[in-house]
Design a protein around this motif. Structure first.
Motif, PDB file in Angstrom:
ATOM      1  N   GLU A   1       0.808  -1.217   0.000  1.00 48.14           N
ATOM      2  CA  GLU A   1       0.000   0.000   0.000  1.00 48.14           C
ATOM      3  C   GLU A   1       0.845   1.272   0.000  1.00 48.14           C
ATOM      4  OE1 GLU A   1      -2.829  -0.224   3.209  1.00 48.14           O
ATOM      5  OE2 GLU A   1      -3.295  -2.323   2.785  1.00 48.14           O
ATOM      6  N   VAL A   2       2.135   1.146  -0.303  1.00 48.38           N
ATOM      7  CA  VAL A   2       2.997   2.320  -0.426  1.00 48.38           C
ATOM      8  C   VAL A   2       3.375   2.469  -1.891  1.00 48.38           C
ATOM      9  CG1 VAL A   2       5.187   3.393   0.199  1.00 48.38           C
ATOM     10  CG2 VAL A   2       3.930   2.059   1.891  1.00 48.38           C
ATOM     11  N   SER A   3       3.000   3.588  -2.491  1.00 52.38           N
ATOM     12  CA  SER A   3       3.282   3.803  -3.908  1.00 52.38           C
ATOM     13  C   SER A   3       4.195   4.991  -4.161  1.00 52.38           C
ATOM     14  CB  SER A   3       1.957   4.024  -4.669  1.00 52.38           C
ATOM     15  OG  SER A   3       1.250   5.136  -4.131  1.00 52.38           O
ATOM     16  N   VAL A   4       4.430   5.812  -3.135  1.00 58.15           N
ATOM     17  CA  VAL A   4       5.180   7.053  -3.334  1.00 58.15           C
ATOM     18  C   VAL A   4       6.684   6.823  -3.300  1.00 58.15           C
ATOM     19  CG1 VAL A   4       5.594   9.377  -2.412  1.00 58.15           C
ATOM     20  CG2 VAL A   4       3.295   8.400  -2.350  1.00 58.15           C
ATOM     21  N   PHE A   5       7.146   5.842  -2.494  1.00 54.17           N
ATOM     22  CA  PHE A   5       8.576   5.629  -2.303  1.00 54.17           C
ATOM     23  C   PHE A   5       9.003   4.263  -2.814  1.00 54.17           C
ATOM     24  CE2 PHE A   5       7.341   8.618   1.076  1.00 54.17           C
ATOM     25  CZ  PHE A   5       8.188   9.670   0.759  1.00 54.17           C
ATOM     26  N   SER A   6      10.296   4.178  -3.166  1.00 49.41           N
ATOM     27  CA  SER A   6      10.890   2.926  -3.627  1.00 49.41           C
ATOM     28  C   SER A   6      12.192   2.689  -2.879  1.00 49.41           C
ATOM     29  CB  SER A   6      11.179   2.984  -5.134  1.00 49.41           C
ATOM     30  OG  SER A   6      10.007   3.243  -5.867  1.00 49.41           O
ATOM     31  N   GLU A   7      12.675   1.459  -2.903  1.00 46.70           N
ATOM     32  CA  GLU A   7      13.962   1.161  -2.289  1.00 46.70           C
ATOM     33  C   GLU A   7      15.048   2.045  -2.890  1.00 46.70           C
ATOM     34  OE1 GLU A   7      14.981  -2.959  -2.354  1.00 46.70           O
ATOM     35  OE2 GLU A   7      12.967  -3.613  -1.737  1.00 46.70           O
ATOM     36  N   GLY A   8      15.904   2.561  -2.040  1.00 46.49           N
ATOM     37  CA  GLY A   8      16.989   3.425  -2.492  1.00 46.49           C
ATOM     38  C   GLY A   8      16.679   4.908  -2.444  1.00 46.49           C
ATOM     39  N   ASP A   9      15.418   5.285  -2.197  1.00 44.53           N
ATOM     40  CA  ASP A   9      15.065   6.701  -2.121  1.00 44.53           C
ATOM     41  C   ASP A   9      15.654   7.329  -0.856  1.00 44.53           C
ATOM     42  OD1 ASP A   9      13.623   6.545  -4.446  1.00 44.53           O
ATOM     43  OD2 ASP A   9      11.646   6.546  -3.492  1.00 44.53           O
ATOM     44  N   ALA A  10      16.213   8.521  -0.999  1.00 40.05           N
ATOM     45  CA  ALA A  10      16.682   9.290   0.155  1.00 40.05           C
ATOM     46  C   ALA A  10      15.499  10.051   0.738  1.00 40.05           C
ATOM     47  CB  ALA A  10      17.783  10.252  -0.260  1.00 40.05           C
ATOM     48  N   VAL A  11      15.258   9.880   2.022  1.00 37.51           N
ATOM     49  CA  VAL A  11      14.074  10.467   2.657  1.00 37.51           C
ATOM     50  C   VAL A  11      14.444  11.105   3.998  1.00 37.51           C
ATOM     51  CG1 VAL A  11      12.468   8.849   1.575  1.00 37.51           C
ATOM     52  CG2 VAL A  11      13.463   8.305   3.826  1.00 37.51           C
ATOM     53  N   SER A  12      13.522  11.932   4.474  1.00 37.36           N
ATOM     54  CA  SER A  12      13.554  12.418   5.845  1.00 37.36           C
ATOM     55  C   SER A  12      12.268  11.963   6.527  1.00 37.36           C
ATOM     56  CB  SER A  12      13.634  13.950   5.887  1.00 37.36           C
ATOM     57  OG  SER A  12      14.847  14.405   5.363  1.00 37.36           O
ATOM     58  N   VAL A  13      12.371  11.700   7.812  1.00 34.87           N
ATOM     59  CA  VAL A  13      11.201  11.338   8.615  1.00 34.87           C
ATOM     60  C   VAL A  13      10.749  12.576   9.364  1.00 34.87           C
ATOM     61  CG1 VAL A  13      10.300   9.813  10.414  1.00 34.87           C
ATOM     62  CG2 VAL A  13      12.098   8.996   8.869  1.00 34.87           C
ATOM     63  N   VAL A  14       9.463  12.904   9.263  1.00 31.57           N
ATOM     64  CA  VAL A  14       8.910  14.078   9.932  1.00 31.57           C
ATOM     65  C   VAL A  14       8.037  13.617  11.096  1.00 31.57           C
ATOM     66  CG1 VAL A  14       8.935  15.335   7.753  1.00 31.57           C
ATOM     67  CG2 VAL A  14       6.810  14.252   8.509  1.00 31.57           C
ATOM     68  N   PRO A  15       7.819  14.463  12.091  1.00 27.53           N
ATOM     69  CA  PRO A  15       7.007  14.069  13.248  1.00 27.53           C
ATOM     70  C   PRO A  15       5.529  13.972  12.883  1.00 27.53           C
ATOM     71  CG  PRO A  15       7.676  16.356  13.419  1.00 27.53           C
ATOM     72  CD  PRO A  15       8.402  15.804  12.241  1.00 27.53           C
ATOM     73  N   ALA A  16       5.071  12.759  12.633  1.00 29.35           N
ATOM     74  CA  ALA A  16       3.675  12.550  12.238  1.00 29.35           C
ATOM     75  C   ALA A  16       3.124  11.287  12.877  1.00 29.35           C
ATOM     76  CB  ALA A  16       3.569  12.464  10.712  1.00 29.35           C
ATOM     77  N   PHE A  17       3.624  10.943  14.079  1.00 27.06           N
ATOM     78  CA  PHE A  17       3.232   9.707  14.754  1.00 27.06           C
ATOM     79  C   PHE A  17       3.457   9.881  16.247  1.00 27.06           C
ATOM     80  CE2 PHE A  17       7.472   9.452  12.868  1.00 27.06           C
ATOM     81  CZ  PHE A  17       8.274   9.333  13.997  1.00 27.06           C
ATOM     82  N   ARG A  18       2.920   8.957  17.025  1.00 20.81           N
ATOM     83  CA  ARG A  18       3.169   8.954  18.462  1.00 20.81           C
ATOM     84  C   ARG A  18       4.444   8.173  18.750  1.00 20.81           C
ATOM     85  NH1 ARG A  18      -1.447  10.036  21.838  1.00 20.81           N
ATOM     86  NH2 ARG A  18      -0.625   8.619  23.417  1.00 20.81           N
ATOM     87  N   LEU A  19       5.195   8.625  19.737  1.00 20.75           N
ATOM     88  CA  LEU A  19       6.426   7.931  20.111  1.00 20.75           C
ATOM     89  C   LEU A  19       6.157   6.570  20.733  1.00 20.75           C
ATOM     90  CD1 LEU A  19       8.440  10.956  21.566  1.00 20.75           C
ATOM     91  CD2 LEU A  19       8.751   9.830  19.351  1.00 20.75           C
ATOM     92  N   THR A  20       4.942   6.293  21.115  1.00 17.42           N
ATOM     93  CA  THR A  20       4.574   4.958  21.586  1.00 17.42           C
ATOM     94  C   THR A  20       4.347   3.992  20.433  1.00 17.42           C
ATOM     95  OG1 THR A  20       2.316   5.824  21.762  1.00 17.42           O
ATOM     96  CG2 THR A  20       3.602   5.672  23.801  1.00 17.42           C
ATOM     97  N   ASP A  21       4.312   4.513  19.199  1.00 18.66           N
ATOM     98  CA  ASP A  21       4.094   3.665  18.021  1.00 18.66           C
ATOM     99  C   ASP A  21       5.358   3.483  17.181  1.00 18.66           C
ATOM    100  OD1 ASP A  21       1.350   3.419  18.638  1.00 18.66           O
ATOM    101  OD2 ASP A  21       0.880   5.274  17.557  1.00 18.66           O
TER     102      ASP A  21
END
Length: 331
Positions: free
Chosen positions: A77-97
């Motif tokens: 269900e992920v269509s935007v990214f592929s293996e090898g893509d350089a990404v940043s993670v943004v705060p969009a989740f709970r730290l308990t998850d």
């Protein structure tokens, strides 16, 4: 696969943080597995570790909102990214998850953004919490117009420095506060039009002097607590006080209406932007445009390694840093 990740089993000081060997499986639906190259530290993570954050950890707990790296595996269900893509993670989740303090981590694909070409992992890890917070606080609601004054408290933080740069991009005049004289020149060098040293200067009086008595159109504040009273007396009628943190754990009073006619007060967190796909898209476009033009340059303070994560937290707790504390993750 085996990975290294920071975990803690009880709330407390930096000494509770341990680097452990863990198993990281394949990403589930809507997830990515990311090889982490750099991590950006945030005050929220210190508060989470201490047990004074918006919610409590569940043990054993990880932590970390922000990182940059490369996609290793993509879930269904992920269509935007592929293996090898350089990404940043943004705060969009709970730290308990989820958490980013590790060398290989699982994160929601919805919390990843493409890393601009030519941007180093360290710069990418220093960008998104700060500039998306500043974007939501200053740019999104349309309250500020070119020439308006904005008051930015605790301005030597990564968000405060991003807010100074964002104000300039909007044509707004940034006035910064800092507690002691030691950071004043650095804030002036960073672009603050004026700096108020709250330990020795009366904030409302200084604002009146700077603005010719009109006050600031908006004040953004991560501290909260009783200090909002003085902030509110520096805001012009019809202006806004936006509180986006709670560094002062004391009760935050509602400003006395007789002193501040037509003052709007509100709380805000970056999650308003990052958990709304359309608002996040607009925020990312705004930040990327600033990075491309050179008007946004993340300020980095000091770099640690993952096995020195406790020292990195201790450094943040001193309050002496200016800008983002970075943790590098060698492979």
């Amino acid at each position: 696969m085996k990975a290294k990740a920071v975990r803690f089993d009880r709330t407390g000081g930096p000494e509770v943080l341990e680097l452990r060997e863990v198993q990281v499986g394949a990403p589930g639906p809507g997830e990515l597995r990311v090889r982490v190259d750099a991590i950006g530290l945030n005050r929220a993570e210190v508060m989470f570790r201490e047990g004074s954050y918006l919610y409590q950890p569940s043990f054993p707990s990880g932590l970390g909102y922000e990182a940059s790296g490369v996609v290793e595996a993509v879930g269904d269900e992920v269509s935007v990214f592929s293996e090898g893509d350089a990404v940043s993670v943004v705060p969009a989740f709970r730290l308990t998850d989820y958490g980013t303090y590790g060398d290989h981590v699982l994160v929601p694909a919805a919390a990843a953004v493409a890393r601009p070409v030519g941007t180093s992992p360290e710069t990418a890890a220093a960008t998104w919490m700060a500039y998306l917070t500043a974007y939501g606080a200053l740019a999104e609601d349309g309250r500020l117009r070119p020439g308006d004054h904005v008051l930015i408290t605790a301005a030597s933080s990564s968000v405060g420095l991003a807010a100074i740069q964002t104000a300039h991009r909007l044509g707004v005049v940034p006035i910064a506060t800092t507690r002691t004289e030691s950071k004043k020149q650095r804030l002036l060098d960073a672009g603050a039009a004026d700096v108020i040293v709250t330990e020795t200067e009366d904030l409302p009086d200084r604002i009146a002097n700077i603005t010719g008595g009109t006050g600031v159109r908006k004040a953004i504040d991560p501290v909260a607590g009783p200090g909002v009273d003085a902030l509110s007396r520096a805001i012009s009628p019809g202006g806004q006080l936006l509180v986006y943190g709670a560094l002062d754990q004391r009760r935050t009073p509602l400003p006395r209406a007789q002193h501040f006619p037509a003052l709007t007060t509100r709380t805000y967190t970056v999650f308003e932007v990052t958990t709304d796909p359309e608002r996040l898209r607009r925020g990312v476009a705004f930040v990327n445009a600033g990075l491309t033009s050179g008007s946004f340059t993340p300020v980095m303070d000091k770099t640690f390694t993952l096995d020195a994560i406790a020292d990195a937290h201790r450094h943040m707790e001193t309050g002496t840093h200016i800008g983002k504390i970075i943790v590098e993750v060698p492979h």
